[in-house]
Design a protein around this motif. Structure first.
Motif, PDB file in Angstrom:
ATOM      1  N   VAL A   1       0.850  -1.186   0.000  1.00  8.55           N
ATOM      2  CA  VAL A   1       0.000   0.000   0.000  1.00  8.55           C
ATOM      3  C   VAL A   1       0.893   1.247   0.000  1.00  8.55           C
ATOM      4  CG1 VAL A   1      -1.934  -1.151   1.134  1.00  8.55           C
ATOM      5  CG2 VAL A   1      -0.185  -0.037   2.527  1.00  8.55           C
ATOM      6  N   VAL A   2       0.287   2.424  -0.076  1.00 11.23           N
ATOM      7  CA  VAL A   2       1.043   3.674  -0.073  1.00 11.23           C
ATOM      8  C   VAL A   2       1.919   3.745   1.180  1.00 11.23           C
ATOM      9  CG1 VAL A   2      -0.757   5.061   1.062  1.00 11.23           C
ATOM     10  CG2 VAL A   2       0.869   6.184  -0.447  1.00 11.23           C
ATOM     11  N   ALA A   3       3.126   4.248   1.023  1.00 13.65           N
ATOM     12  CA  ALA A   3       4.043   4.404   2.153  1.00 13.65           C
ATOM     13  C   ALA A   3       3.971   5.838   2.668  1.00 13.65           C
ATOM     14  CB  ALA A   3       5.472   4.072   1.726  1.00 13.65           C
ATOM     15  N   VAL A   4       4.174   5.999   3.971  1.00 14.27           N
ATOM     16  CA  VAL A   4       4.173   7.319   4.603  1.00 14.27           C
ATOM     17  C   VAL A   4       5.451   7.507   5.403  1.00 14.27           C
ATOM     18  CG1 VAL A   4       1.654   7.539   4.686  1.00 14.27           C
ATOM     19  CG2 VAL A   4       2.861   6.468   6.602  1.00 14.27           C
ATOM     20  N   LYS A   5       5.733   8.779   5.700  1.00 12.28           N
ATOM     21  CA  LYS A   5       6.903   9.131   6.504  1.00 12.28           C
ATOM     22  C   LYS A   5       6.587  10.385   7.292  1.00 12.28           C
ATOM     23  CE  LYS A   5       8.935  11.890   2.798  1.00 12.28           C
ATOM     24  NZ  LYS A   5      10.101  12.104   1.946  1.00 12.28           N
ATOM     25  N   LEU A   6       7.389  10.666   8.297  1.00 16.76           N
ATOM     26  CA  LEU A   6       7.243  11.902   9.068  1.00 16.76           C
ATOM     27  C   LEU A   6       7.797  13.075   8.272  1.00 16.76           C
ATOM     28  CD1 LEU A   6       8.280  10.730  12.642  1.00 16.76           C
ATOM     29  CD2 LEU A   6       6.010  11.461  11.900  1.00 16.76           C
ATOM     30  N   PRO A   7       7.316  14.290   8.556  1.00 18.25           N
ATOM     31  CA  PRO A   7       7.913  15.478   7.933  1.00 18.25           C
ATOM     32  C   PRO A   7       9.386  15.599   8.326  1.00 18.25           C
ATOM     33  CG  PRO A   7       5.869  16.034   9.064  1.00 18.25           C
ATOM     34  CD  PRO A   7       6.223  14.628   9.453  1.00 18.25           C
TER      35      PRO A   7
ATOM     36  N   SER B   1       3.842  19.969  11.359  1.00 21.38           N
ATOM     37  CA  SER B   1       4.976  20.714  11.894  1.00 21.38           C
ATOM     38  C   SER B   1       6.290  20.186  11.328  1.00 21.38           C
ATOM     39  CB  SER B   1       5.017  20.615  13.412  1.00 21.38           C
ATOM     40  OG  SER B   1       6.187  21.245  13.906  1.00 21.38           O
ATOM     41  N   ASP B   2       7.153  21.130  10.980  1.00 18.49           N
ATOM     42  CA  ASP B   2       8.502  20.809  10.523  1.00 18.49           C
ATOM     43  C   ASP B   2       9.541  21.310  11.528  1.00 18.49           C
ATOM     44  OD1 ASP B   2       8.120  23.507  10.086  1.00 18.49           O
ATOM     45  OD2 ASP B   2       8.889  23.509   8.050  1.00 18.49           O
ATOM     46  N   THR B   3       9.098  21.493  12.776  1.00 22.18           N
ATOM     47  CA  THR B   3       9.979  21.941  13.849  1.00 22.18           C
ATOM     48  C   THR B   3      10.692  20.737  14.456  1.00 22.18           C
ATOM     49  OG1 THR B   3       8.454  23.760  14.363  1.00 22.18           O
ATOM     50  CG2 THR B   3      10.055  23.160  16.064  1.00 22.18           C
ATOM     51  N   ALA B   4      12.010  20.814  14.563  1.00 23.04           N
ATOM     52  CA  ALA B   4      12.776  19.720  15.172  1.00 23.04           C
ATOM     53  C   ALA B   4      12.192  19.375  16.539  1.00 23.04           C
ATOM     54  CB  ALA B   4      14.238  20.124  15.310  1.00 23.04           C
ATOM     55  N   LEU B   5      12.132  18.127  16.869  1.00 25.72           N
ATOM     56  CA  LEU B   5      11.586  17.567  18.097  1.00 25.72           C
ATOM     57  C   LEU B   5      10.065  17.655  18.177  1.00 25.72           C
ATOM     58  CD1 LEU B   5      14.269  18.758  20.692  1.00 25.72           C
ATOM     59  CD2 LEU B   5      14.180  16.611  19.402  1.00 25.72           C
ATOM     60  N   LYS B   6       9.413  18.217  17.152  1.00 21.39           N
ATOM     61  CA  LYS B   6       7.946  18.293  17.091  1.00 21.39           C
ATOM     62  C   LYS B   6       7.455  17.875  15.703  1.00 21.39           C
ATOM     63  CE  LYS B   6       7.566  21.968  20.530  1.00 21.39           C
ATOM     64  NZ  LYS B   6       7.013  23.291  20.838  1.00 21.39           N
TER      65      LYS B   6
ATOM     66  N   GLY C   1      -5.685  20.344   7.601  1.00 24.65           N
ATOM     67  CA  GLY C   1      -7.045  20.383   8.117  1.00 24.65           C
ATOM     68  C   GLY C   1      -7.269  21.636   8.939  1.00 24.65           C
ATOM     69  N   ARG C   2      -8.283  21.574   9.816  1.00 22.69           N
ATOM     70  CA  ARG C   2      -8.645  22.722  10.662  1.00 22.69           C
ATOM     71  C   ARG C   2      -8.723  22.323  12.121  1.00 22.69           C
ATOM     72  NH1 ARG C   2     -12.964  26.738   7.897  1.00 22.69           N
ATOM     73  NH2 ARG C   2     -11.828  28.291   9.082  1.00 22.69           N
ATOM     74  N   ALA C   3      -8.340  23.260  12.974  1.00 25.09           N
ATOM     75  CA  ALA C   3      -8.399  23.029  14.424  1.00 25.09           C
ATOM     76  C   ALA C   3      -9.845  23.139  14.900  1.00 25.09           C
ATOM     77  CB  ALA C   3      -7.530  24.046  15.150  1.00 25.09           C
ATOM     78  N   MET C   4     -10.251  22.183  15.714  1.00 25.91           N
ATOM     79  CA  MET C   4     -11.610  22.185  16.250  1.00 25.91           C
ATOM     80  C   MET C   4     -11.650  22.662  17.700  1.00 25.91           C
ATOM     81  SD  MET C   4     -13.118  18.818  14.363  1.00 25.91           S
ATOM     82  CE  MET C   4     -14.791  19.153  14.899  1.00 25.91           C
ATOM     83  N   ASN C   5     -10.491  23.056  18.230  1.00 27.68           N
ATOM     84  CA  ASN C   5     -10.402  23.681  19.547  1.00 27.68           C
ATOM     85  C   ASN C   5      -9.121  24.503  19.575  1.00 27.68           C
ATOM     86  OD1 ASN C   5      -8.975  20.935  19.815  1.00 27.68           O
ATOM     87  ND2 ASN C   5      -8.277  21.996  21.667  1.00 27.68           N
ATOM     88  N   SER C   6      -9.012  25.363  20.558  1.00 24.82           N
ATOM     89  CA  SER C   6      -7.784  26.140  20.743  1.00 24.82           C
ATOM     90  C   SER C   6      -6.839  25.361  21.650  1.00 24.82           C
ATOM     91  CB  SER C   6      -8.098  27.495  21.370  1.00 24.82           C
ATOM     92  OG  SER C   6      -8.887  28.272  20.490  1.00 24.82           O
ATOM     93  N   ALA C   7      -5.547  25.547  21.445  1.00 27.49           N
ATOM     94  CA  ALA C   7      -4.552  24.847  22.260  1.00 27.49           C
ATOM     95  C   ALA C   7      -3.283  25.674  22.340  1.00 27.49           C
ATOM     96  CB  ALA C   7      -4.235  23.483  21.665  1.00 27.49           C
ATOM     97  N   ALA C   8      -2.624  25.586  23.470  1.00 29.09           N
ATOM     98  CA  ALA C   8      -1.310  26.198  23.649  1.00 29.09           C
ATOM     99  C   ALA C   8      -0.250  25.183  23.225  1.00 29.09           C
ATOM    100  CB  ALA C   8      -1.116  26.595  25.112  1.00 29.09           C
ATOM    101  N   ASP C   9       0.966  25.650  23.104  1.00 24.74           N
ATOM    102  CA  ASP C   9       2.087  24.789  22.721  1.00 24.74           C
ATOM    103  C   ASP C   9       2.133  23.545  23.598  1.00 24.74           C
ATOM    104  OD1 ASP C   9       4.509  24.233  21.244  1.00 24.74           O
ATOM    105  OD2 ASP C   9       5.604  24.741  23.073  1.00 24.74           O
ATOM    106  N   GLY C  10       2.175  22.364  22.959  1.00 23.37           N
ATOM    107  CA  GLY C  10       2.284  21.104  23.676  1.00 23.37           C
ATOM    108  C   GLY C  10       0.963  20.501  24.119  1.00 23.37           C
TER     109      GLY C  10
END
Length: 142
Positions: free
Chosen positions: A46-52, A100-105, A120-129
């Motif tokens: 099947v299709v292969a995926v990878k992390l950013p 995200s393309d931020t190292a460690l995230k 996509g779209r955020a369905m709630n607000s969130a702070a970092d982490g």
């Protein structure tokens, strides 16, 4: 601030697909993944995926892993539906988000930048982490 106890993934019929991890490292659940163009589907694969990758490697955003995808194995990816991921920076409900393309995230969600594919779209607000529920609906650069 995340609404504890109110976030939960949701399923849309035919919105999840099986994907494989052609890499040598497990891909955890609840992360954005990209199509791995170096490993196209062939025969029974099947299709292969990878992390950013860090610093801009988010082309080919495909969805969010629902399960861990072991190295060399298959797992479930949400390409249309809802899934919870961690926020990389503050995200406001309704924001379009990107992988995200931020190292460690790598694979977290962050507010979409100009000229970047949407995941996509955020369905709630969130702070970092914090957890953010994403309505997964990848789209090209707009």
């Amino acid at each position: 601030m995340a609404q504890t106890g109110q976030l939960g993934s949701f399923f849309i019929e035919n919105g999840d697909l099986t994907a494989r991890n052609a890499g040598g490292t497990d891909i955890p659940a609840n992360l954005f993944v990209l199509v791995d163009t170096a490993n196209p589907p062939t025969g029974d694969n099947v299709v292969a995926v990878k992390l950013p990758t860090a610093a801009g490697g988010v082309t080919g955003t495909w969805g969010i892993t629902r399960t861990m995808i072991k190295a060399g194995g298959n797992g479930s990816v949400c390409i249309l539906g809802g899934e919870v991921v961690k926020a990389d920076g503050a995200i406001t409900v309704g924001d379009y988000v990107q992988a995200s393309d931020t190292a460690l995230k790598l694979g977290y969600a962050k507010t979409k930048g100009a000229g970047i594919e949407s995941g996509g779209r955020a369905m709630n607000s969130a702070a970092d982490g914090e957890d953010v529920l994403i309505f997964v609906n990848p789209s090209p650069v707009a």
